[in-house]
Design a protein around this motif. Structure first.
Motif, PDB file in Angstrom:
ATOM      1  N   LYS A 122      18.080  48.038 -56.698  1.00 51.01           N
ATOM      2  CA  LYS A 122      18.262  46.846 -55.863  1.00 51.01           C
ATOM      3  C   LYS A 122      16.948  46.070 -55.752  1.00 51.01           C
ATOM      4  CE  LYS A 122      20.341  46.446 -51.482  1.00 51.01           C
ATOM      5  NZ  LYS A 122      20.454  46.958 -50.107  1.00 51.01           N
ATOM      6  N   GLU A 123      15.858  46.804 -55.592  1.00 50.98           N
ATOM      7  CA  GLU A 123      14.535  46.174 -55.509  1.00 50.98           C
ATOM      8  C   GLU A 123      14.197  45.465 -56.821  1.00 50.98           C
ATOM      9  OE1 GLU A 123       9.868  47.486 -54.743  1.00 50.98           O
ATOM     10  OE2 GLU A 123      11.473  48.973 -54.621  1.00 50.98           O
ATOM     11  N   LEU A 124      14.524  46.125 -57.940  1.00 47.88           N
ATOM     12  CA  LEU A 124      14.269  45.528 -59.255  1.00 47.88           C
ATOM     13  C   LEU A 124      15.019  44.199 -59.401  1.00 47.88           C
ATOM     14  CD1 LEU A 124      13.133  45.609 -62.123  1.00 47.88           C
ATOM     15  CD2 LEU A 124      15.060  47.066 -62.771  1.00 47.88           C
ATOM     16  N   CYS A 125      16.288  44.176 -59.019  1.00 54.22           N
ATOM     17  CA  CYS A 125      17.072  42.943 -59.097  1.00 54.22           C
ATOM     18  C   CYS A 125      16.435  41.822 -58.282  1.00 54.22           C
ATOM     19  CB  CYS A 125      18.490  43.183 -58.596  1.00 54.22           C
ATOM     20  SG  CYS A 125      19.529  44.121 -59.716  1.00 54.22           S
ATOM     21  N   ALA A 126      16.006  42.159 -57.082  1.00 55.98           N
ATOM     22  CA  ALA A 126      15.416  41.148 -56.202  1.00 55.98           C
ATOM     23  C   ALA A 126      14.120  40.596 -56.784  1.00 55.98           C
ATOM     24  CB  ALA A 126      15.171  41.743 -54.817  1.00 55.98           C
ATOM     25  N   LEU A 127      13.295  41.480 -57.337  1.00 56.52           N
ATOM     26  CA  LEU A 127      12.024  41.048 -57.901  1.00 56.52           C
ATOM     27  C   LEU A 127      12.217  40.171 -59.130  1.00 56.52           C
ATOM     28  CD1 LEU A 127       9.981  44.353 -57.536  1.00 56.52           C
ATOM     29  CD2 LEU A 127       9.569  42.210 -56.320  1.00 56.52           C
ATOM     30  N   VAL A 153      28.511  49.250 -57.162  1.00 55.14           N
ATOM     31  CA  VAL A 153      27.205  49.045 -57.790  1.00 55.14           C
ATOM     32  C   VAL A 153      26.836  47.564 -57.793  1.00 55.14           C
ATOM     33  CG1 VAL A 153      25.919  49.199 -59.961  1.00 55.14           C
ATOM     34  CG2 VAL A 153      27.314  51.120 -59.203  1.00 55.14           C
ATOM     35  N   GLY A 154      27.797  46.703 -58.164  1.00 53.25           N
ATOM     36  CA  GLY A 154      27.524  45.271 -58.199  1.00 53.25           C
ATOM     37  C   GLY A 154      27.090  44.727 -56.856  1.00 53.25           C
ATOM     38  N   GLU A 155      27.788  45.141 -55.809  1.00 56.37           N
ATOM     39  CA  GLU A 155      27.463  44.659 -54.465  1.00 56.37           C
ATOM     40  C   GLU A 155      26.151  45.253 -53.964  1.00 56.37           C
ATOM     41  OE1 GLU A 155      30.740  45.359 -51.880  1.00 56.37           O
ATOM     42  OE2 GLU A 155      32.069  43.976 -52.923  1.00 56.37           O
ATOM     43  N   PHE A 156      25.925  46.530 -54.257  1.00 55.83           N
ATOM     44  CA  PHE A 156      24.751  47.208 -53.706  1.00 55.83           C
ATOM     45  C   PHE A 156      23.455  46.665 -54.298  1.00 55.83           C
ATOM     46  CE2 PHE A 156      21.553  50.427 -53.153  1.00 55.83           C
ATOM     47  CZ  PHE A 156      21.786  50.903 -51.872  1.00 55.83           C
ATOM     48  N   VAL A 157      23.401  46.514 -55.619  1.00 55.31           N
ATOM     49  CA  VAL A 157      22.142  46.076 -56.230  1.00 55.31           C
ATOM     50  C   VAL A 157      22.045  44.558 -56.341  1.00 55.31           C
ATOM     51  CG1 VAL A 157      22.013  48.218 -57.545  1.00 55.31           C
ATOM     52  CG2 VAL A 157      22.948  46.185 -58.647  1.00 55.31           C
ATOM     53  N   HIS A 158      23.125  43.856 -55.944  1.00 57.18           N
ATOM     54  CA  HIS A 158      23.177  42.392 -56.008  1.00 57.18           C
ATOM     55  C   HIS A 158      23.117  41.898 -57.454  1.00 57.18           C
ATOM     56  CE1 HIS A 158      21.397  42.338 -51.656  1.00 57.18           C
ATOM     57  NE2 HIS A 158      22.662  42.731 -51.694  1.00 57.18           N
ATOM     58  N   ALA A 159      23.914  42.512 -58.302  1.00 54.03           N
ATOM     59  CA  ALA A 159      23.994  42.099 -59.700  1.00 54.03           C
ATOM     60  C   ALA A 159      24.926  40.900 -59.832  1.00 54.03           C
ATOM     61  CB  ALA A 159      24.511  43.252 -60.552  1.00 54.03           C
ATOM     62  N   ASP A 160      24.824  40.216 -60.969  1.00 52.29           N
ATOM     63  CA  ASP A 160      25.691  39.063 -61.243  1.00 52.29           C
ATOM     64  C   ASP A 160      26.897  39.454 -62.086  1.00 52.29           C
ATOM     65  OD1 ASP A 160      24.139  36.788 -60.038  1.00 52.29           O
ATOM     66  OD2 ASP A 160      22.620  37.596 -61.384  1.00 52.29           O
ATOM     67  N   ALA A 161      26.822  40.600 -62.755  1.00 52.15           N
ATOM     68  CA  ALA A 161      27.967  41.108 -63.504  1.00 52.15           C
ATOM     69  C   ALA A 161      27.754  42.592 -63.762  1.00 52.15           C
ATOM     70  CB  ALA A 161      28.156  40.365 -64.824  1.00 52.15           C
ATOM     71  N   VAL A 162      28.860  43.332 -63.797  1.00 52.11           N
ATOM     72  CA  VAL A 162      28.819  44.777 -64.037  1.00 52.11           C
ATOM     73  C   VAL A 162      29.617  45.065 -65.305  1.00 52.11           C
ATOM     74  CG1 VAL A 162      29.326  47.061 -63.099  1.00 52.11           C
ATOM     75  CG2 VAL A 162      28.707  45.182 -61.547  1.00 52.11           C
ATOM     76  N   PHE A 163      29.001  45.841 -66.207  1.00 51.74           N
ATOM     77  CA  PHE A 163      29.638  46.175 -67.478  1.00 51.74           C
ATOM     78  C   PHE A 163      30.088  47.631 -67.446  1.00 51.74           C
ATOM     79  CE2 PHE A 163      27.526  42.348 -68.386  1.00 51.74           C
ATOM     80  CZ  PHE A 163      28.067  41.803 -69.538  1.00 51.74           C
ATOM     81  N   ARG A 164      31.362  47.854 -67.740  1.00 53.93           N
ATOM     82  CA  ARG A 164      31.925  49.189 -67.740  1.00 53.93           C
ATOM     83  C   ARG A 164      32.031  49.729 -69.165  1.00 53.93           C
ATOM     84  NH1 ARG A 164      37.278  49.459 -64.347  1.00 53.93           N
ATOM     85  NH2 ARG A 164      36.482  51.557 -63.866  1.00 53.93           N
ATOM     86  N   GLY A 165      31.978  51.054 -69.299  1.00 55.76           N
ATOM     87  CA  GLY A 165      32.169  51.682 -70.591  1.00 55.76           C
ATOM     88  C   GLY A 165      31.050  51.369 -71.574  1.00 55.76           C
ATOM     89  N   GLU A 166      31.372  51.476 -72.866  1.00 55.40           N
ATOM     90  CA  GLU A 166      30.398  51.185 -73.912  1.00 55.40           C
ATOM     91  C   GLU A 166      30.387  49.681 -74.169  1.00 55.40           C
ATOM     92  OE1 GLU A 166      30.108  54.618 -77.015  1.00 55.40           O
ATOM     93  OE2 GLU A 166      32.220  54.452 -76.441  1.00 55.40           O
ATOM     94  N   ALA A 167      29.259  49.052 -73.890  1.00 61.97           N
ATOM     95  CA  ALA A 167      29.194  47.587 -73.849  1.00 61.97           C
ATOM     96  C   ALA A 167      28.630  46.962 -75.123  1.00 61.97           C
ATOM     97  CB  ALA A 167      28.362  47.147 -72.647  1.00 61.97           C
ATOM     98  N   ASP A 168      28.557  47.725 -76.208  1.00 62.35           N
ATOM     99  CA  ASP A 168      27.954  47.193 -77.433  1.00 62.35           C
ATOM    100  C   ASP A 168      28.590  45.864 -77.843  1.00 62.35           C
ATOM    101  OD1 ASP A 168      26.444  49.877 -78.598  1.00 62.35           O
ATOM    102  OD2 ASP A 168      28.281  50.337 -77.517  1.00 62.35           O
TER     103      ASP A 168
END
Length: 563
Positions: free
Chosen positions: A89-94, A118-133
């Motif tokens: 979460k700190e990394l996202c904010a920085l 996870v998306g809400e907790f770390v304040h991400a803009d998108a969450v990728f599930r599974g193998e995202a290649d």
């Protein structure tokens, strides 16, 4: 379109970004994501869709943030885990402070299983599930073409808007790639060379497989249930190794696979090719091995050590970590890992020592259904191995059992999606004494999240909370031996069950004992009187030290008598 992909923040005490230089090793997953944004002729991608940079956030805040600010990526991506969610979460904010227009994308096992949380907790803009290649490339192409984030409908991708999820038809899908697709991806090693030059890595870590070939799946494993198992062909591994060996500054090569060579046959084939091709690193190779890989075929319990394997290992040379997890056969069976016996472990360790092969034993795990005898048996057998190999029977021997150093500390937590997690949840629903202890002890240390919403399942986060705090009978029994050794900073088996590396962490010890005492006072169960008496004796022994006594009083005051 510019994309920066980062390793995960690993400095999990204090601030993750101002502890000074501490580079970790590069992430193979990020190399694959980055490579998929470039040309991949075998897969029909004839052009690159973004300029990509790999980055390392664990070197101090100013350096990292200045690179983010200078590159000004459109997308910043990394993998958060249970143990570093707060730092994530700190990394996202920085990142967003340094580059306000940057979108932060996250993925990985935890994000796959609880994307909304996870998306809400770390304040991400998108969450990728599974193998995202493939899905990561699709998402980048969507944005590059002018598409809006909230309109992104890509398999396994959960966009976030205003801190809340935007569910799409594809967001509930968990993508997996096939082995054929995996083998067609060409990892761009020049990206690793560039980040190594910028960061100063001296160890290279690269995984040539995903998941683990072991069946049944170990109950503590989170990766195989998510990604399955697939591996690269030996020829491609050799080609990648040759490229990695050419990167200036790299002195050792670490195989990041769950099992070297994806099993015994692959390991033999790969070692022979490494030797034939003359691939080498100054400090050699290291990898993860299972005990049964180093044994000949035969009846379990009666198998002899495969000296051909050991000879190959010594010639390459390659060392590594043995996947022991426990020296109790009863505990191994509970982990779905009853593939070797204690006697076979002893034979393997003794032979490794004779061949001069340095091997670590990793960590010992104790699950929720561990019994006192499981814990005690593992500890006693660890000392017996060391004693049998001529080592002094002392507490320091926990770090050097013959040829193999071990850590008695259990850093295992029940990750979501694992068999151990299922056991934990079942026990919590039944409200057992152990479950109540878990809530009191770990909840007090802010390590537990529990809600009733299916999108926010109960799980443990931060600092790898230890199952063995639940095993108060074994815990107190071991504390009786001599707690004062812990205050001298020595490695001590009983304390190692619930303290990081068994180091003399008096505050952690006191909080644990005080919480156990509270539980023993509050609950009417057969062992309550005995547990209370032992906890009191342990506290009395520890608090003979004036400094520790003052610390205990401070803890009592801070918690307003809650203990």
């Amino acid at each position: 379109m510019k994309v920066m992909l980062s390793t995960t923040p690993m400095n999990t005490s204090g601030s993750a970004f101002n502890l000074g230089p501490r580079p970790v090793r590069p992430s193979t997953g990020m190399v694959y994501l980055a490579s998929m944004l470039g040309k991949q002729e075998k897969l029909g991608f004839g052009s690159k869709v973004a300029d990509v940079m790999l980055e390392e956030p664990n070197l101090g805040g100013m350096r990292f943030l200045s690179r983010v600010e200078k590159f000004a990526p459109d997308i910043f991506g990394f993998t958060p885990y249970e143990f570093n969610l707060e730092k994530s979460k700190e990394l996202c904010a920085l990142v967003k402070a340094a580059s306000p227009g940057t979108l932060v994308f996250v993925g990985g096992p935890l994000a796959t299983l609880v994307p909304q949380y996870v998306g809400e907790f770390v304040h991400a803009d998108a969450v990728f599930r599974g193998e995202a290649d493939f899905t990561f490339r699709k998402a980048v192409e969507h944005l590059k073409g002018g598409g809006r984030l909230e309109d992104m409908d890509v398999e396994g991708v959960l966009p976030m808007k205003g801190g809340k999820p935007v569910e799409t038809a594809g967001s509930k899908i968990i993508p997996r790639i096939t082995q054929a697709q995996y083998r067609m991806i060409e990892p761009d090693i020049s990206l690793l060379a560039a980040v190594t030059m910028n960061v100063g890595y001296d160890k290279m870590d690269f995984a040539f497989s995903r998941g683990c070939p072991s069946k049944p799946i170990c109950s503590f494993c989170q990766i195989s249930p998510v990604a399955g198992n697939k591996s690269l062909e030996t020829g491609m591994i050799i080609r990648i190794l040759k490229q990695l060996a050419q990167i200036p500054g790299i002195k050792s090569m670490i195989f990041g696979d769950a099992m070297f060579g994806n099993g015994k046959e692959g390991a033999i084939r790969l070692m022979r090719e490494i030797k034939r091709e003359g691939i080498s690193f100054e400090y050699g190779f290291s990898a993860e091995w299972s005990v049964d890989m180093l044994l000949k075929a035969g009846e379990k319990g009666k198998r002899e050590v495969d000296l051909e394997m050991l000879n190959l290992m010594s010639l390459v040379p390659i060392r590594g970590e043995l996947g022991l997890e426990s020296l109790s056969e009863s505990q191994l069976a509970k982990f779905n890992k009853g593939r070797h016996t204690y006697d076979e472990v002893k034979r393997v360790l003794s032979s490794l020592r004779k061949y001069g092969i340095f091997s670590t034993g990793g960590i010992f795990l104790f699950g929720f259904d561990s019994t006192c005898s499981d814990v005690i048996e593992t500890i006693e057998r660890a000392f017996d191995i060391a004693y049998g190999l001529g080592k002094e029977r002392s507490f320091e021997v926990a770090y050097e059992l013959g040829a193999a150093p071990f850590s008695i500390a259990d850093h295992h937590s029940p990750f979501i999606g694992t068999g151990e997690y299922a056991k934990y949840m079942e026990a919590m629903e039944k409200e057992t004494v152990e479950a109540m202890c878990a809530r009191v002890l770990m909840g007090k240390f802010h390590m537990i999240e529990k809600t009733g919403d299916i999108n926010y399942p109960f799980f443990l986060k931060e600092s790898f909370p230890l199952h063995d705090m639940l095993l108060q009978r074994a815990l107190i029994e071991r504390i009786q031996m001599d707690v004062k050794l812990a205050l001298k900073g020595k490695s001590y088996p009983s304390l190692g069950l619930f303290m990081d590396e068994g180091a003399g962490n008096e505050a952690h010890l006191l909080k644990t004992l005080l919480a156990i005492r509270k539980v023993a006072r509050a609950e009417d169960y057969p062992q309550s009187g005995d547990v209370l008496a032992k906890a009191n004796r342990a506290l009395e022994s520890i608090c003979k030290n004036d400094n520790v006594l003052m610390l205990a009083m401070d803890i009592e005051m801070e918690t307003s008598g809650n203990y």
